[in-house]
Scaffold this motif. Structure first.
Motif, mmCIF file in Angstrom:
data_model
loop_
_atom_site.group_PDB
_atom_site.id
_atom_site.type_symbol
_atom_site.label_atom_id
_atom_site.label_comp_id
_atom_site.label_asym_id
_atom_site.label_seq_id
_atom_site.Cartn_x
_atom_site.Cartn_y
_atom_site.Cartn_z
ATOM 1 N N ALA A 35 0.796 -1.217 0.000
ATOM 2 C CA ALA A 35 0.000 0.000 0.000
ATOM 3 C C ALA A 35 0.830 1.268 0.000
ATOM 4 O O ALA A 35 0.518 2.214 -0.682
ATOM 5 N N SER A 45 -8.172 -1.170 8.936
ATOM 6 C CA SER A 45 -9.395 -1.616 8.266
ATOM 7 C C SER A 45 -10.591 -1.091 9.035
ATOM 8 O O SER A 45 -10.701 -1.300 10.244
ATOM 9 N N ASP A 130 -6.921 -0.607 -5.515
ATOM 10 C CA ASP A 130 -7.992 -1.569 -5.785
ATOM 11 C C ASP A 130 -8.563 -1.417 -7.198
ATOM 12 O O ASP A 130 -9.498 -2.115 -7.575
ATOM 13 N N SER A 132 -10.089 1.290 -8.450
ATOM 14 C CA SER A 132 -11.145 2.294 -8.575
ATOM 15 C C SER A 132 -10.553 3.672 -8.812
ATOM 16 O O SER A 132 -9.425 3.965 -8.437
ATOM 17 N N HIS A 159 -17.672 4.787 -4.728
ATOM 18 C CA HIS A 159 -17.537 3.354 -5.029
ATOM 19 C C HIS A 159 -18.604 2.594 -4.259
ATOM 20 O O HIS A 159 -18.793 2.823 -3.064
ATOM 21 N N THR A 190 -7.977 1.789 0.012
ATOM 22 C CA THR A 190 -8.661 0.729 -0.700
ATOM 23 C C THR A 190 -10.124 0.784 -0.278
ATOM 24 O O THR A 190 -10.420 0.754 0.922
ATOM 25 N N ILE A 192 -13.704 -0.852 -0.122
ATOM 26 C CA ILE A 192 -14.211 -2.230 -0.092
ATOM 27 C C ILE A 192 -15.711 -2.206 -0.352
ATOM 28 O O ILE A 192 -16.419 -1.367 0.178
#
Length: 193
Positions: A35, A45, A130, A132, A159, A190, A192
């Motif tokens: 990353a 996360s 990721d 996007s 997203h 990122t 998700i």
């Protein structure tokens, strides 16, 4: 959508208010070596499973929801003069997507021009790890509450039905010491979903 864009502008100054009161809270670390390009990087996360991000090492983590944030990362060492101490910070706000990325970016650009003495320093379309699309906006401005000259970089991503706004802010005069760290962390986002 106006409410969402007002929140985007608030992201810029939320760190100023919250950075002085950030507390050490355990995050949910998981390895993410690619990353930021450091082998010792650990991604934070989101507990709701919406995003992950590699914060600067040693920064405090606040998941209390202050200023409607998902998380605030703050440098443990304040910078600036005695009259203007400030903790560099990164904050993340997640909102329901009210528009696509181009519309969100156009609205954010418009909102940013309303900040005192705003001057853009970056406006770049990027692709996240990721895959996007996102937009990186940066600028300098004077904080309306304290009068401090600030500089930030902001990442906008739309997203899977959510708008994720990640903002890194420091004193304008401290950009040379914090800018690279802030940008590196933001680019590690990122999304998700």
């Amino acid at each position: 959508m106006r409410t969402a864009m007002i929140r985007v502008a608030l992201v810029l100054v939320a760190g100023l208010v919250a950075a002085g009161c950030a507390v050490e809270v355990a995050g949910t670390p998981s390895p993410a070596p690619a990353a930021v390009g450091r082998p010792d990087s650990a991604a934070f996360s989101d507990a709701s499973g919406r995003f992950s991000l590699v914060p600067p090492p040693g920064w405090s983590v606040d998941t209390s929801g202050t200023q409607d944030t998902a998380v605030i990362f703050a440098d443990p060492l304040p910078v600036g003069s005695a009259g203007g101490r400030f903790r560099a910070n990164i904050n993340v706000i997640v909102l329901p997507a009210g528009a696509d990325l181009p519309t969100t970016v156009a609205s954010a650009r418009q909102e940013l021009t309303g900040l005192p003495h705003y001057r853009p320093t970056a406006d770049e379309g990027i692709t996240l790890a990721d895959g996007s699309r996102a937009q990186l906006l940066g600028g300098t401005f004077d904080d309306p509450g304290s009068g401090l000259a600030l500089r930030n970089v902001q990442l906008l991503s739309v997203h899977a039905g959510a708008t994720v706004v990640v903002t890194g802010t420091t004193l304008a005069g401290e950009w040379a010491g914090h800018g690279g760290v802030l940008e590196s962390s933001l680019r590690s986002l990122t999304v998700i979903g």
